[in-house]
Each structure stands twice: as C-alpha cells, then as structure tokens.
Design a protein around this motif. Structure first.
Motif, PDB file in Angstrom:
ATOM      1  N   PRO A   1      27.853  44.319  46.121  1.00 33.46           N
ATOM      2  CA  PRO A   1      29.161  44.925  45.822  1.00 33.46           C
ATOM      3  C   PRO A   1      29.209  45.401  44.372  1.00 33.46           C
ATOM      4  O   PRO A   1      28.364  45.028  43.548  1.00 33.46           O
ATOM      5  N   GLY A   2      30.223  46.202  44.057  1.00 34.41           N
ATOM      6  CA  GLY A   2      30.372  46.766  42.717  1.00 34.41           C
ATOM      7  C   GLY A   2      30.754  45.727  41.670  1.00 34.41           C
ATOM      8  O   GLY A   2      31.000  44.557  41.981  1.00 34.41           O
ATOM      9  N   PRO A   3      30.828  46.149  40.404  1.00 30.11           N
ATOM     10  CA  PRO A   3      31.069  45.218  39.301  1.00 30.11           C
ATOM     11  C   PRO A   3      32.399  44.480  39.385  1.00 30.11           C
ATOM     12  O   PRO A   3      32.476  43.309  39.004  1.00 30.11           O
ATOM     13  N   ALA A   4      33.452  45.114  39.868  1.00 29.55           N
ATOM     14  CA  ALA A   4      34.758  44.436  39.957  1.00 29.55           C
ATOM     15  C   ALA A   4      34.686  43.270  40.943  1.00 29.55           C
ATOM     16  O   ALA A   4      35.214  42.186  40.681  1.00 29.55           O
ATOM     17  N   VAL A   5      34.017  43.464  42.061  1.00 28.58           N
ATOM     18  CA  VAL A   5      33.871  42.387  43.054  1.00 28.58           C
ATOM     19  C   VAL A   5      32.944  41.306  42.515  1.00 28.58           C
ATOM     20  O   VAL A   5      33.229  40.114  42.644  1.00 28.58           O
ATOM     21  N   ARG A   6      31.855  41.688  41.877  1.00 36.93           N
ATOM     22  CA  ARG A   6      30.939  40.680  41.312  1.00 36.93           C
ATOM     23  C   ARG A   6      31.644  39.830  40.253  1.00 36.93           C
ATOM     24  O   ARG A   6      31.424  38.626  40.165  1.00 36.93           O
ATOM     25  N   ARG A   7      32.537  40.449  39.481  1.00 37.06           N
ATOM     26  CA  ARG A   7      33.318  39.695  38.488  1.00 37.06           C
ATOM     27  C   ARG A   7      34.212  38.670  39.185  1.00 37.06           C
ATOM     28  O   ARG A   7      34.303  37.521  38.772  1.00 37.06           O
ATOM     29  N   ARG A   8      34.867  39.072  40.267  1.00 33.30           N
ATOM     30  CA  ARG A   8      35.703  38.122  41.025  1.00 33.30           C
ATOM     31  C   ARG A   8      34.867  36.995  41.604  1.00 33.30           C
ATOM     32  O   ARG A   8      35.276  35.838  41.597  1.00 33.30           O
ATOM     33  N   LEU A   9      33.678  37.320  42.099  1.00 37.00           N
ATOM     34  CA  LEU A   9      32.808  36.290  42.657  1.00 37.00           C
ATOM     35  C   LEU A   9      32.395  35.278  41.590  1.00 37.00           C
ATOM     36  O   LEU A   9      32.209  34.099  41.884  1.00 37.00           O
ATOM     37  N   ALA A  10      32.265  35.728  40.365  1.00 39.99           N
ATOM     38  CA  ALA A  10      31.901  34.825  39.269  1.00 39.99           C
ATOM     39  C   ALA A  10      33.082  33.977  38.808  1.00 39.99           C
ATOM     40  O   ALA A  10      32.905  32.822  38.410  1.00 39.99           O
ATOM     41  N   GLU A  11      34.291  34.521  38.891  1.00 43.49           N
ATOM     42  CA  GLU A  11      35.459  33.853  38.311  1.00 43.49           C
ATOM     43  C   GLU A  11      36.288  33.061  39.306  1.00 43.49           C
ATOM     44  O   GLU A  11      36.851  32.025  38.948  1.00 43.49           O
ATOM     45  N   GLU A  12      36.429  33.544  40.530  1.00 42.65           N
ATOM     46  CA  GLU A  12      37.301  32.849  41.491  1.00 42.65           C
ATOM     47  C   GLU A  12      36.688  31.520  41.903  1.00 42.65           C
ATOM     48  O   GLU A  12      35.471  31.383  42.002  1.00 42.65           O
ATOM     49  N   ARG A  13      37.546  30.530  42.137  1.00 40.86           N
ATOM     50  CA  ARG A  13      37.078  29.162  42.373  1.00 40.86           C
ATOM     51  C   ARG A  13      36.951  28.809  43.853  1.00 40.86           C
ATOM     52  O   ARG A  13      36.196  27.917  44.199  1.00 40.86           O
ATOM     53  N   ASN A  14      37.698  29.452  44.712  1.00 45.27           N
ATOM     54  CA  ASN A  14      37.706  29.079  46.129  1.00 45.27           C
ATOM     55  C   ASN A  14      37.415  30.277  47.014  1.00 45.27           C
ATOM     56  O   ASN A  14      37.805  31.401  46.702  1.00 45.27           O
ATOM     57  N   VAL A  15      36.750  29.983  48.115  1.00 49.96           N
ATOM     58  CA  VAL A  15      36.547  30.979  49.163  1.00 49.96           C
ATOM     59  C   VAL A  15      36.833  30.264  50.485  1.00 49.96           C
ATOM     60  O   VAL A  15      36.609  29.058  50.618  1.00 49.96           O
TER      61      VAL A  15
END
Length: 134
Positions: A8-22
């Motif tokens: 995925p693009g950089p905005a999604v990769r940033r969320r994947l790095a920062e968000e705590r739960n999935v």
C-alpha cells in the motif's frame, strides 16, 4: 498470482506503523466468523500477531488459514485479505523488537505455566482501501 499483493501507499503504511489495534477475522470450523481485536506489527509486507497457542484464532487458522484484517477507523478503511501461517518458535528478532518498541511487550513470552506463544504471519493477497479492491 504473486505471493504478495502490491504494497500500500505511504499514508496506509504510516497508519500500519502507528495504529495499535486491528480486527482479525478467522473462520470457525462451522464456517462462521470469529472476529477479535489484536495488537499487530506490519513489517516485511506481512502482518504479525502474537497469540497463545490455545486461542480460538490459532485453532481456527490451523483448520482454515484464510483471514481478513481491518483497521479500526471506518471512515478511511484499510482491509487486508490473506493467508496466515503459525510460527511456533524462532520468531524473527526484528518482529519481536518491533512489538517491544510499539507496545512494550515481549511477544515471545508465554502467558503462564504450560502456555506457549505462537506468532501469526499473514501474507496479504488483496488490499481493500476506501472501498476499492487492489
């Protein structure tokens, strides 16, 4: 079809790095869904999730490895579909270190006497971003 979907693009990769739960969705033996929030690390084009070896999700994955994952923000959806593998030992050091950094948690430590940790490794087959399959 390749082993992995496009990254995925950089905005999604940033969320994947920062968000705590999935939210992790596995399939029960009767075909119904089992959905649970989990901590995760996204590294090396894979989702990594730690769990006790006796958990419902681990039992489900043993029988049916197809899973879905969804970040919690429904306004800007990030959903991945893929296949999970169970790693019983020899956890990648980089993944263990990333869990420690992100959560202050040793993902390899057993939860109690007689318990064992497993690491779920999810390879993405398809990304669904903002309602668009990729």
């Amino acid at each position: 079809m390749s082993d992995f979907a496009d990254e995925p693009g950089p905005a999604v990769r940033r969320r994947l790095a920062e968000e705590r739960n999935v939210w992790l969705c596995t399939v029960r033996p009767d075909g119904s869904a089992h959905v649970t929030p989990v901590w995760f690390v996204y590294r090396g084009s894979r989702w990594w999730i730690g769990s006790d070896h006796r958990s419902v999700k681990v039992g489900n994955i043993r029988e049916e490895p197809r899973v879905s994952l969804a970040l919690e923000d429904g306004r800007f959806p990030v959903v991945a579909e893929g296949c999970a593998s169970l790693i019983h030992d020899g956890f990648p050091r980089e993944v263990v270190a990333e869990f420690e950094r992100k959560y202050g948690w040793d993902v390899s430590a057993p939860t109690g006497p007689g318990s064992k940790r497993v690491l779920l490794e999810v390879r993405v087959r398809r990304w669904l971003l903002a309602g668009t399959a990729q």
